[in-house]
Design an enzyme around this catalytic site. Structure first.
Site, PDB file in Angstrom:
ATOM      1  N   TYR A 185       0.814  -1.221   0.000  1.00 32.26           N
ATOM      2  CA  TYR A 185       0.000   0.000   0.000  1.00 32.26           C
ATOM      3  C   TYR A 185       0.853   1.279   0.000  1.00 32.26           C
ATOM      4  CZ  TYR A 185      -4.562  -2.324   0.702  1.00 32.26           C
ATOM      5  OH  TYR A 185      -5.721  -3.059   0.550  1.00 32.26           O
ATOM      6  N   HIS A 245      -9.233  -6.981  -1.903  1.00 31.68           N
ATOM      7  CA  HIS A 245      -8.308  -6.215  -2.733  1.00 31.68           C
ATOM      8  C   HIS A 245      -8.142  -6.958  -4.049  1.00 31.68           C
ATOM      9  CE1 HIS A 245      -4.711  -4.188  -4.232  1.00 31.68           C
ATOM     10  NE2 HIS A 245      -4.315  -5.394  -4.580  1.00 31.68           N
TER      11      HIS A 245
HETATM   12  P1  IDP Z   1      -9.139  -0.050  -3.869  1.00 28.20           P
HETATM   13  O1  IDP Z   1      -8.958  -1.145  -2.828  1.00 28.20           O
HETATM   14  O2  IDP Z   1     -10.550   0.007  -4.364  1.00 28.20           O
HETATM   15  O3  IDP Z   1      -8.109  -0.116  -4.970  1.00 28.20           O
HETATM   16  P2  IDP Z   1      -7.641   2.238  -2.842  1.00 28.20           P
HETATM   17  O4  IDP Z   1      -8.008   3.651  -3.126  1.00 28.20           O
HETATM   18  O5  IDP Z   1      -6.428   1.657  -3.512  1.00 28.20           O
HETATM   19  O6  IDP Z   1      -8.940   1.342  -3.110  1.00 28.20           O
HETATM   20  O7  IDP Z   1      -7.462   2.147  -1.263  1.00 28.20           O
HETATM   21  C1  IDP Z   1      -6.911   0.985  -0.671  1.00 28.20           C
HETATM   22  C2  IDP Z   1      -7.760   0.590   0.509  1.00 28.20           C
HETATM   23  O8  IDP Z   1      -7.684   1.610   1.506  1.00 28.20           O
HETATM   24  C3  IDP Z   1      -9.270   0.483   0.223  1.00 28.20           C
HETATM   25  O9  IDP Z   1      -9.622  -0.760  -0.349  1.00 28.20           O
HETATM   26  C4  IDP Z   1      -9.854   0.676   1.606  1.00 28.20           C
HETATM   27  O10 IDP Z   1      -9.719  -0.509   2.398  1.00 28.20           O
HETATM   28  C5  IDP Z   1      -8.929   1.744   2.170  1.00 28.20           C
HETATM   29  N1  IDP Z   1      -9.432   3.101   1.908  1.00 28.20           N
HETATM   30  C6  IDP Z   1      -9.364   3.814   0.768  1.00 28.20           C
HETATM   31  N2  IDP Z   1      -9.916   5.029   0.895  1.00 28.20           N
HETATM   32  C7  IDP Z   1     -10.352   5.093   2.163  1.00 28.20           C
HETATM   33  C8  IDP Z   1     -11.027   6.110   2.917  1.00 28.20           C
HETATM   34  O11 IDP Z   1     -11.352   7.191   2.417  1.00 28.20           O
HETATM   35  N3  IDP Z   1     -11.331   5.813   4.207  1.00 28.20           N
HETATM   36  C9  IDP Z   1     -10.994   4.623   4.792  1.00 28.20           C
HETATM   37  N4  IDP Z   1     -10.352   3.662   4.116  1.00 28.20           N
HETATM   38  C10 IDP Z   1     -10.036   3.878   2.824  1.00 28.20           C
HETATM   39 MG    MG Z   2      -6.039   0.260  -4.933  1.00 30.01          MG
END
Ligand code: IDP
Ligand code: MG
Length: 137
Positions: free
Chosen positions: A51, A117
């Protein structure tokens, strides 16, 4: 265009007994194959690699904690357009915005605890597969 994607069933999915439900949905997609599968606990270093793009964002530290709150199931899925397809199967990041029928739309309410994920591009898939399954050829 056969591809490989890294999938993680997050600790909430494991805790809630949804491993079979989610893997079943992946298996039922015609022509997709699960070619590796492992249940494991993730350490801080592995998660920082995975991440890293989110480091510094407000949700980063809580995400690190959540991802270490229990075991995850890591999978390699192979098949036709599997990267795009798994993102569709998962639904968008916010489970409340995710359509019913998608994994996040059917089972989630909390953005952080969104069950799954899946790699978001071929570049991400290559990078993530190296982190979780370094022995893969
Ligand atoms: P994704 O999993 O849909 O690719 P990403 O933007 O890559 O989303 O974010 C990774 C993970 O971080 C998300 O799946 C979620 O678990 C967490 N996450 C992302 N944005 C937020 C937020 O605004 N609040 C809380 N957790 C978040
Ligand atoms: Mg992502």
């Amino acid at each position: 265009m056969s591809q490989r994607s890294l999938v993680l069933l997050k600790p909430d999915a494991v805790r809630r007994g949804l491993i079979g439900e989610i893997i079943g949905r992946i298996e039922r997609k015609a022509g997709w194959t699960i070619t590796a599968l492992e249940m494991r606990e993730l350490d801080q270093e592995t998660l920082e690699q995975h991440y890293g793009e989110h480091k510094g964002k407000p949700f980063y530290e809580p995400l690190m904690g959540f991802m270490q709150s229990g075991p995850v199931v890591a999978l390699v899925v192979e098949g036709e357009r599997v990267i795009e397809g798994l993102r569709t199967l998962a639904g968008p990041t916010d489970p409340i915005a995710a359509a019913p029928g998608s994994i996040r739309g059917d089972f989630g309410t909390i953005v952080r605890e969104n069950l799954i994920h899946a790699s978001d591009s071929e570049e991400s898939a290559v990078r993530e597969l190296k982190i979780f399954f370094p022995g893969l050829s």
